[in-house]
Design a protein around this motif. Structure first.
Motif, PDB file in Angstrom:
ATOM      1  N   SER A 113      28.739 -18.293  14.724  1.00  0.00           N
ATOM      2  CA  SER A 113      29.749 -19.007  15.521  1.00  0.00           C
ATOM      3  C   SER A 113      31.124 -18.362  15.384  1.00  0.00           C
ATOM      4  CB  SER A 113      29.834 -20.485  15.120  1.00  0.00           C
ATOM      5  OG  SER A 113      30.560 -20.652  13.912  1.00  0.00           O
ATOM      6  N   GLY A 114      31.373 -17.691  14.247  1.00  0.00           N
ATOM      7  CA  GLY A 114      32.679 -17.089  14.004  1.00  0.00           C
ATOM      8  C   GLY A 114      33.760 -18.108  13.703  1.00  0.00           C
ATOM      9  N   LYS A 115      33.354 -19.365  13.535  1.00  0.00           N
ATOM     10  CA  LYS A 115      34.305 -20.443  13.252  1.00  0.00           C
ATOM     11  C   LYS A 115      34.371 -20.688  11.753  1.00  0.00           C
ATOM     12  CE  LYS A 115      33.039 -22.329  17.676  1.00  0.00           C
ATOM     13  NZ  LYS A 115      32.217 -23.332  18.368  1.00  0.00           N
ATOM     14  N   GLU A 132      33.288  -9.453  15.368  1.00  0.00           N
ATOM     15  CA  GLU A 132      32.865  -8.211  14.735  1.00  0.00           C
ATOM     16  C   GLU A 132      32.596  -7.175  15.817  1.00  0.00           C
ATOM     17  OE1 GLU A 132      29.318  -9.094  12.486  1.00  0.00           O
ATOM     18  OE2 GLU A 132      28.054  -9.084  14.255  1.00  0.00           O
ATOM     19  N   ILE A 133      32.598  -5.915  15.413  1.00  0.00           N
ATOM     20  CA  ILE A 133      32.341  -4.816  16.343  1.00  0.00           C
ATOM     21  C   ILE A 133      30.841  -4.659  16.531  1.00  0.00           C
ATOM     22  CG2 ILE A 133      32.546  -2.316  16.670  1.00  0.00           C
ATOM     23  CD1 ILE A 133      35.242  -2.489  15.192  1.00  0.00           C
ATOM     24  N   VAL A 134      30.424  -4.493  17.790  1.00  0.00           N
ATOM     25  CA  VAL A 134      29.021  -4.294  18.136  1.00  0.00           C
ATOM     26  C   VAL A 134      28.715  -2.800  18.069  1.00  0.00           C
ATOM     27  CG1 VAL A 134      27.269  -4.629  19.923  1.00  0.00           C
ATOM     28  CG2 VAL A 134      29.135  -6.277  19.680  1.00  0.00           C
ATOM     29  N   ALA A 135      27.554  -2.462  17.549  1.00  0.00           N
ATOM     30  CA  ALA A 135      27.146  -1.055  17.430  1.00  0.00           C
ATOM     31  C   ALA A 135      26.610  -0.556  18.767  1.00  0.00           C
ATOM     32  CB  ALA A 135      26.097  -0.898  16.336  1.00  0.00           C
ATOM     33  N   PHE A 153      33.217  -6.193  21.157  1.00  0.00           N
ATOM     34  CA  PHE A 153      33.293  -7.190  20.085  1.00  0.00           C
ATOM     35  C   PHE A 153      32.441  -8.405  20.448  1.00  0.00           C
ATOM     36  CE2 PHE A 153      37.103  -4.698  19.752  1.00  0.00           C
ATOM     37  CZ  PHE A 153      37.403  -4.650  18.409  1.00  0.00           C
ATOM     38  N   ARG A 154      31.803  -8.982  19.435  1.00  0.00           N
ATOM     39  CA  ARG A 154      31.052 -10.220  19.596  1.00  0.00           C
ATOM     40  C   ARG A 154      31.441 -11.161  18.459  1.00  0.00           C
ATOM     41  NH1 ARG A 154      25.129  -8.058  17.639  1.00  0.00           N
ATOM     42  NH2 ARG A 154      25.660  -7.884  15.431  1.00  0.00           N
ATOM     43  N   VAL A 155      30.983 -12.402  18.563  1.00  0.00           N
ATOM     44  CA  VAL A 155      31.222 -13.377  17.503  1.00  0.00           C
ATOM     45  C   VAL A 155      30.635 -12.858  16.199  1.00  0.00           C
ATOM     46  CG1 VAL A 155      30.533 -15.679  16.720  1.00  0.00           C
ATOM     47  CG2 VAL A 155      31.328 -15.354  19.050  1.00  0.00           C
ATOM     48  N   TYR A 156      31.333 -13.097  15.091  1.00  0.00           N
ATOM     49  CA  TYR A 156      30.912 -12.713  13.738  1.00  0.00           C
ATOM     50  C   TYR A 156      29.513 -13.246  13.490  1.00  0.00           C
ATOM     51  CZ  TYR A 156      31.059 -13.199   8.572  1.00  0.00           C
ATOM     52  OH  TYR A 156      30.801 -13.170   7.224  1.00  0.00           O
ATOM     53  N   GLN A 157      28.555 -12.347  13.190  1.00  0.00           N
ATOM     54  CA  GLN A 157      27.174 -12.777  12.950  1.00  0.00           C
ATOM     55  C   GLN A 157      26.410 -11.827  12.039  1.00  0.00           C
ATOM     56  OE1 GLN A 157      24.743 -12.377  16.704  1.00  0.00           O
ATOM     57  NE2 GLN A 157      26.804 -12.337  17.578  1.00  0.00           N
TER      58      GLN A 157
END
Length: 157
Positions: free
Chosen positions: A120-122, A33-36, A46-50
């Motif tokens: 985890s984005g998994k 996901e995109i980090v603000a 971008f960081r892991v989906y959370q």
């Protein structure tokens, strides 16, 4: 397990390719996901989906290997690296990182409906009533001993 040595398996790549800075140490096949934060060289971080909840409705952004430095699908990025990403379209096949659930029977069957795990984005097998179940497994695995790239169908939902 995975089919071939790429993340995007469908020959016609109709999705959107993105680039940006990495936050964390994600591996190819992970949802991001995109980090603000402020843009770096005009591109997002971008960081892991959370989002906080598994299966929350967010854009599906898949981490790709670095095509310019010969990165393998098994090689993780590092914070600050320049990363490559792909937003698939419905009907595409991808090798996605499926989470190993340690200490439990985590057999996977063809047709398992998968959601994205927050943090985890998994991919994990769907439980409860998620907002989004974007992947269906196209292969089976019996008690994988680690996270694994597995062939999936992107539903677009």
């Amino acid at each position: 397990m995975a089919l071939g040595n790429k993340i995007v398996l469908t020959e016609w790549e109709k999705g959107i390719q993105l680039e940006g800075t990495i936050s964390g140490t994600p591996s190819p096949g992970t949802c991001m996901e995109i980090v603000a934060t402020a843009l770096v060289n005009g591109r997002p971080t971008f960081r892991v989906y959370q989002p906080g909840t598994n299966g929350e409705r967010r854009p599906v952004i898949v981490m790709l290997p670095d095509p310019h430095n010969g990165q393998l699908t098994t090689t993780a990025y590092a914070t600050g690296d320049h990363g490559f990403f792909y937003c698939p379209v419905a009907g595409q096949e991808l090798n996605m990182l499926v989470k190993d659930v340690a200490g439990t029977a985590d057999d996977h069957a063809i047709g398992d409906v998968m959601m994205i795990e927050s943090g985890s984005g998994k991919l994990i097998v769907t439980t409860g009533s998620p907002e989004r179940e974007p992947f269906i497994l196209l292969e089976a695995a019996t008690d994988p001993t680690a996270d694994a790239l597995m062939r999936c169908f992107y539903t677009g939902t």
